[in-house]
Design a protein around this motif. Structure first.
Motif, PDB file in Angstrom:
ATOM      1  N   VAL A  39       0.847  -1.200   0.000  1.00 26.00           N
ATOM      2  CA  VAL A  39       0.000   0.000   0.000  1.00 26.00           C
ATOM      3  C   VAL A  39       0.879   1.245   0.000  1.00 26.00           C
ATOM      4  CG1 VAL A  39      -1.666   1.337   1.361  1.00 26.00           C
ATOM      5  CG2 VAL A  39      -1.967  -1.134   1.075  1.00 26.00           C
ATOM      6  N   VAL A  40       1.901   1.244   0.826  1.00 19.89           N
ATOM      7  CA  VAL A  40       2.818   2.385   0.882  1.00 19.89           C
ATOM      8  C   VAL A  40       3.468   2.596  -0.483  1.00 19.89           C
ATOM      9  CG1 VAL A  40       4.933   3.274   1.944  1.00 19.89           C
ATOM     10  CG2 VAL A  40       3.226   2.111   3.349  1.00 19.89           C
ATOM     11  N   ARG A  41       3.867   1.507  -1.128  1.00 16.22           N
ATOM     12  CA  ARG A  41       4.493   1.608  -2.449  1.00 16.22           C
ATOM     13  C   ARG A  41       3.536   2.210  -3.472  1.00 16.22           C
ATOM     14  NH1 ARG A  41       9.489   1.848  -4.695  1.00 16.22           N
ATOM     15  NH2 ARG A  41       8.859   2.463  -6.771  1.00 16.22           N
ATOM     16  N   ARG A  42       2.282   1.803  -3.413  1.00 13.83           N
ATOM     17  CA  ARG A  42       1.286   2.347  -4.344  1.00 13.83           C
ATOM     18  C   ARG A  42       1.083   3.843  -4.108  1.00 13.83           C
ATOM     19  NH1 ARG A  42      -3.785  -1.024  -3.640  1.00 13.83           N
ATOM     20  NH2 ARG A  42      -4.590   0.342  -5.258  1.00 13.83           N
ATOM     21  N   PHE A  43       1.062   4.264  -2.841  1.00  8.24           N
ATOM     22  CA  PHE A  43       0.962   5.698  -2.549  1.00  8.24           C
ATOM     23  C   PHE A  43       2.178   6.437  -3.109  1.00  8.24           C
ATOM     24  CE2 PHE A  43      -2.309   4.923   0.742  1.00  8.24           C
ATOM     25  CZ  PHE A  43      -3.151   5.989   0.475  1.00  8.24           C
ATOM     26  N   LEU A  44       3.359   5.890  -2.907  1.00 12.37           N
ATOM     27  CA  LEU A  44       4.568   6.541  -3.408  1.00 12.37           C
ATOM     28  C   LEU A  44       4.550   6.638  -4.927  1.00 12.37           C
ATOM     29  CD1 LEU A  44       7.303   7.814  -2.948  1.00 12.37           C
ATOM     30  CD2 LEU A  44       8.283   5.508  -2.907  1.00 12.37           C
ATOM     31  N   ASP A  45       4.196   5.554  -5.594  1.00 12.92           N
ATOM     32  CA  ASP A  45       4.127   5.581  -7.057  1.00 12.92           C
ATOM     33  C   ASP A  45       3.137   6.633  -7.551  1.00 12.92           C
ATOM     34  OD1 ASP A  45       5.991   3.531  -7.146  1.00 12.92           O
ATOM     35  OD2 ASP A  45       4.514   1.959  -7.589  1.00 12.92           O
ATOM     36  N   ALA A  46       1.978   6.710  -6.913  1.00 10.22           N
ATOM     37  CA  ALA A  46       0.962   7.692  -7.306  1.00 10.22           C
ATOM     38  C   ALA A  46       1.457   9.115  -7.043  1.00 10.22           C
ATOM     39  CB  ALA A  46      -0.348   7.436  -6.569  1.00 10.22           C
ATOM     40  N   ALA A  47       2.155   9.320  -5.923  1.00  7.54           N
ATOM     41  CA  ALA A  47       2.683  10.643  -5.591  1.00  7.54           C
ATOM     42  C   ALA A  47       3.752  11.070  -6.598  1.00  7.54           C
ATOM     43  CB  ALA A  47       3.249  10.655  -4.179  1.00  7.54           C
ATOM     44  N   VAL A  48       4.612  10.141  -7.001  1.00  9.29           N
ATOM     45  CA  VAL A  48       5.643  10.455  -7.996  1.00  9.29           C
ATOM     46  C   VAL A  48       4.984  10.830  -9.317  1.00  9.29           C
ATOM     47  CG1 VAL A  48       7.482   9.438  -9.401  1.00  9.29           C
ATOM     48  CG2 VAL A  48       7.474   9.087  -6.928  1.00  9.29           C
ATOM     49  N   THR A  49       3.991  10.049  -9.727  1.00 10.86           N
ATOM     50  CA  THR A  49       3.285  10.328 -10.986  1.00 10.86           C
ATOM     51  C   THR A  49       2.676  11.718 -10.990  1.00 10.86           C
ATOM     52  OG1 THR A  49       2.818   7.991 -11.310  1.00 10.86           O
ATOM     53  CG2 THR A  49       1.393   9.543 -12.472  1.00 10.86           C
ATOM     54  N   ARG A  50       2.175  12.165  -9.841  1.00 13.36           N
ATOM     55  CA  ARG A  50       1.528  13.484  -9.738  1.00 13.36           C
ATOM     56  C   ARG A  50       2.506  14.613  -9.426  1.00 13.36           C
ATOM     57  NH1 ARG A  50      -4.419  12.701  -7.284  1.00 13.36           N
ATOM     58  NH2 ARG A  50      -4.916  10.767  -8.355  1.00 13.36           N
ATOM     59  N   GLY A  51       3.787  14.284  -9.311  1.00 15.31           N
ATOM     60  CA  GLY A  51       4.786  15.314  -9.033  1.00 15.31           C
ATOM     61  C   GLY A  51       4.749  15.855  -7.619  1.00 15.31           C
ATOM     62  N   LEU A  52       4.330  15.038  -6.672  1.00 17.46           N
ATOM     63  CA  LEU A  52       4.200  15.493  -5.285  1.00 17.46           C
ATOM     64  C   LEU A  52       5.467  15.303  -4.454  1.00 17.46           C
ATOM     65  CD1 LEU A  52       0.629  14.132  -4.458  1.00 17.46           C
ATOM     66  CD2 LEU A  52       1.286  16.425  -5.234  1.00 17.46           C
ATOM     67  N   VAL A  53       6.394  14.484  -4.913  1.00 17.03           N
ATOM     68  CA  VAL A  53       7.606  14.201  -4.136  1.00 17.03           C
ATOM     69  C   VAL A  53       8.594  15.349  -4.342  1.00 17.03           C
ATOM     70  CG1 VAL A  53       9.505  12.592  -3.779  1.00 17.03           C
ATOM     71  CG2 VAL A  53       7.239  11.720  -4.343  1.00 17.03           C
ATOM     72  N   PRO A  54       9.012  15.990  -3.252  1.00 15.18           N
ATOM     73  CA  PRO A  54       9.925  17.130  -3.399  1.00 15.18           C
ATOM     74  C   PRO A  54      11.292  16.692  -3.938  1.00 15.18           C
ATOM     75  CG  PRO A  54       9.517  16.650  -1.067  1.00 15.18           C
ATOM     76  CD  PRO A  54       8.662  15.729  -1.870  1.00 15.18           C
ATOM     77  N   ALA A  55      11.871  17.528  -4.779  1.00 14.86           N
ATOM     78  CA  ALA A  55      13.178  17.231  -5.359  1.00 14.86           C
ATOM     79  C   ALA A  55      14.318  17.725  -4.467  1.00 14.86           C
ATOM     80  CB  ALA A  55      13.292  17.877  -6.741  1.00 14.86           C
ATOM     81  N   ALA A  56      14.034  18.641  -3.563  1.00 14.21           N
ATOM     82  CA  ALA A  56      15.055  19.201  -2.679  1.00 14.21           C
ATOM     83  C   ALA A  56      14.792  18.749  -1.242  1.00 14.21           C
ATOM     84  CB  ALA A  56      15.024  20.719  -2.768  1.00 14.21           C
TER      85      ALA A  56
END
Length: 81
Positions: A39-56
């Motif tokens: 479940v955590v992995r699916r949330f992370l994948d979805a967040a990356v797809t939407r550009g929610l993971v900070p780059a800095a």
């Protein structure tokens, strides 16, 4: 760091007395156990797809319910996969 926040609101519930410790659910819309690595992995994948993971460096806080809706709408996958 990305921090997904699940606040209780009408039709939405966060872990409590009748549920497991780290579960979230929507009335009529499924549930997810946040302790399950899949479940955590699916949330992370979805967040990356939407550009929610900070780059800095730093912390970005996002409402987790839109991602929850996307993950529970995918009925081809069981909740923990």
């Amino acid at each position: 760091m990305l921090r997904l926040v699940f606040r209780e609101e009408p039709g939405r519930a966060v872990a409590g007395f009748t549920m497991g410790r780290h579960e979230v659910l929507a009335v009529g819309g499924g549930w997810l156990n946040l302790d399950e690595p899949g479940v955590v992995r699916r949330f992370l994948d979805a967040a990356v797809t939407r550009g929610l993971v900070p780059a800095a460096n730093g912390v970005r806080e996002e409402d987790g319910w839109p991602l929850f809706d996307a993950l529970t709408a995918d009925t081809s996958r069981p909740p923990g996969s």
